[in-house]
Write an enzyme that holds these catalytic residues in place. Structure first.
Site, PDB file in Angstrom:
ATOM      1  N   GLU A 124     -15.637  -1.430   3.682  1.00  0.00           N
ATOM      2  CA  GLU A 124     -14.728  -2.527   4.050  1.00  0.00           C
ATOM      3  C   GLU A 124     -14.927  -2.923   5.516  1.00  0.00           C
ATOM      4  OE1 GLU A 124     -10.386  -1.930   3.538  1.00  0.00           O
ATOM      5  OE2 GLU A 124     -10.261  -3.042   5.411  1.00  0.00           O
ATOM      6  N   THR A 160      -7.915  -2.027   6.395  1.00  0.00           N
ATOM      7  CA  THR A 160      -6.621  -2.097   5.693  1.00  0.00           C
ATOM      8  C   THR A 160      -6.022  -0.719   5.398  1.00  0.00           C
ATOM      9  OG1 THR A 160      -7.795  -2.203   3.591  1.00  0.00           O
ATOM     10  CG2 THR A 160      -7.113  -4.305   4.559  1.00  0.00           C
ATOM     11  N   CYS A 188      -2.691  -2.551   5.215  1.00  0.00           N
ATOM     12  CA  CYS A 188      -2.038  -2.950   3.972  1.00  0.00           C
ATOM     13  C   CYS A 188      -0.795  -2.089   3.743  1.00  0.00           C
ATOM     14  CB  CYS A 188      -3.079  -2.733   2.888  1.00  0.00           C
ATOM     15  SG  CYS A 188      -2.454  -2.544   1.279  1.00  0.00           S
ATOM     16  N   SER A 259      -7.108   4.787  -5.177  1.00  0.00           N
ATOM     17  CA  SER A 259      -8.185   4.577  -6.155  1.00  0.00           C
ATOM     18  C   SER A 259      -8.167   5.653  -7.242  1.00  0.00           C
ATOM     19  CB  SER A 259      -9.534   4.561  -5.430  1.00  0.00           C
ATOM     20  OG  SER A 259      -9.635   5.675  -4.565  1.00  0.00           O
TER      21      SER A 259
HETATM   22  S1  SF4 Z   1      -4.032  -3.348  -1.891  1.00  0.00           S
HETATM   23 FE1  SF4 Z   1      -5.446  -1.625  -2.153  1.00  0.00          FE
HETATM   24  S2  SF4 Z   1      -7.478  -2.501  -2.073  1.00  0.00           S
HETATM   25 FE2  SF4 Z   1      -6.078  -3.972  -1.204  1.00  0.00          FE
HETATM   26  S3  SF4 Z   1      -6.117  -3.549   0.973  1.00  0.00           S
HETATM   27 FE3  SF4 Z   1      -4.403  -2.419   0.111  1.00  0.00          FE
HETATM   28  S4  SF4 Z   1      -5.249  -0.403  -0.287  1.00  0.00           S
HETATM   29 FE4  SF4 Z   1      -6.997  -1.795  -0.012  1.00  0.00          FE
END
Ligand code: SF4
Length: 275
Positions: A124, A160, A188, A259
């Site tokens: 990422e 994130t 995130c 994940s």
């Molecule tokens: S929702 Fe999941 S994939 Fe998207 S930024 Fe957040 S942790 Fe990463």
């Protein structure tokens, strides 16, 4: 024995979306491929392969078919290469990652020295760096932040899944590096929520099991945070739970990275409850 699941655990929105998009693209010709493993979870990658969605490491490996860009995203050159090869593209870049990529690109266009706070080798972060263009720094530690050259304007974005606390510490150093520092905290909420819930649960139990790929950065970080509070084991599957860990334990906590598929969490939960 009491087995408690963390309030927030397992698949996040971006991963669920990416897996659904990958599944939807499976065809009888078996010519759909994710560019890199769809998520950092070998069991899920194997399941998708059974369903007809393979993995490639490079676009050179195929001449036709569908390429699925995974939730970590890719740089502009890869989109161009997919188009030039005439491949069909399914873009499963997580919208939150997309936001960080676009933020880096905008900051760079506006003339800021872009600093990406994150792990250099993480796919990422590589994708964000490619959107930021030439000369972006990637800073992972307070020490590395100290090495950033003084300049007029710094624009900061984050991986994130980066730790909120570490981001704050690094930003504090960067604040002294320029007259203007624009901070876009692109962490995130799924990451914050999983980390907060894991820490809360670790304080309540004697042992934490953290489930997720050994190659998953966010799972490894959850395990690190929990291990600062109580005995913690990072496992990928229920088979790795050792009976001796559970001896004389009255309360076990379970969490899982963003994940980690639900079926693996369930298998670990059931195994612990049987003890
Ligand atoms: S929702 Fe999941 S994939 Fe998207 S930024 Fe957040 S942790 Fe990463």
């Amino acid at each position: 024995m009491e087995v408690i699941l963390a309030d927030n655990l397992g698949f996040c929105y971006g991963v669920k979306r990416a897996i659904q998009l990958a599944r939807d693209s499976a065809s009888p010709q078996r010519d759909s491929f994710t560019l890199g493993p769809i998520i950092h979870n070998p069991q899920m990658v194997a399941r998708l392969a059974d369903e007809g969605v393979g993995t490639i490491d490079s676009l050179d490996q195929i001449e036709k078919g569908t390429v699925i860009v995974r939730s970590h995203g890719v740089g502009p050159a890869v989109y161009k290469a997919i188009e030039n090869k005439g491949l069909t593209m399914v873009d499963a870049t997580c919208p939150h990652v997309r936001k960080a990529q676009m933020a880096a690109s905008e900051l760079s266009k506006e003339g800021y020295q872009v600093v990406i706070v994150g792990e250099k080798k993480h796919p990422e972060v590589r994708s964000i760096r490619e959107w930021a263009g030439e000369g972006a720094y990637v800073v992972e530690t307070v020490e590395e932040a100290g090495e950033v050259s003084r300049c007029g304007r710094i624009g900061v974005v984050a991986q994130t899944t980066f730790s909120g606390k570490k981001f704050k510490d690094i930003v504090n150093i960067l604040l002294d590096k320029a007259n203007e520092v624009k901070i876009l905290r692109t962490i995130c909420t799924a990451t914050d929520q999983r980390q907060d819930a894991a820490v809360r649960l670790s304080r309540e139990v004697e042992l934490m099991l953290v489930i997720g790929g050994k190659n998953s950065a966010n799972t490894t970080r959850l395990a690190q945070l929990c291990s600062e509070i109580c005995e913690t084991h990072h496992i990928e599957t229920a088979d790795e739970v050792r009976p001796e860990w559970l001896e004389n334990i009255k309360k076990i906590g379970i969490t899982a990275g963003a994940s980690t598929p639900d079926w693996i969490i369930k298998e670990v939960y059931v195994k612990c409850q049987k003890k």
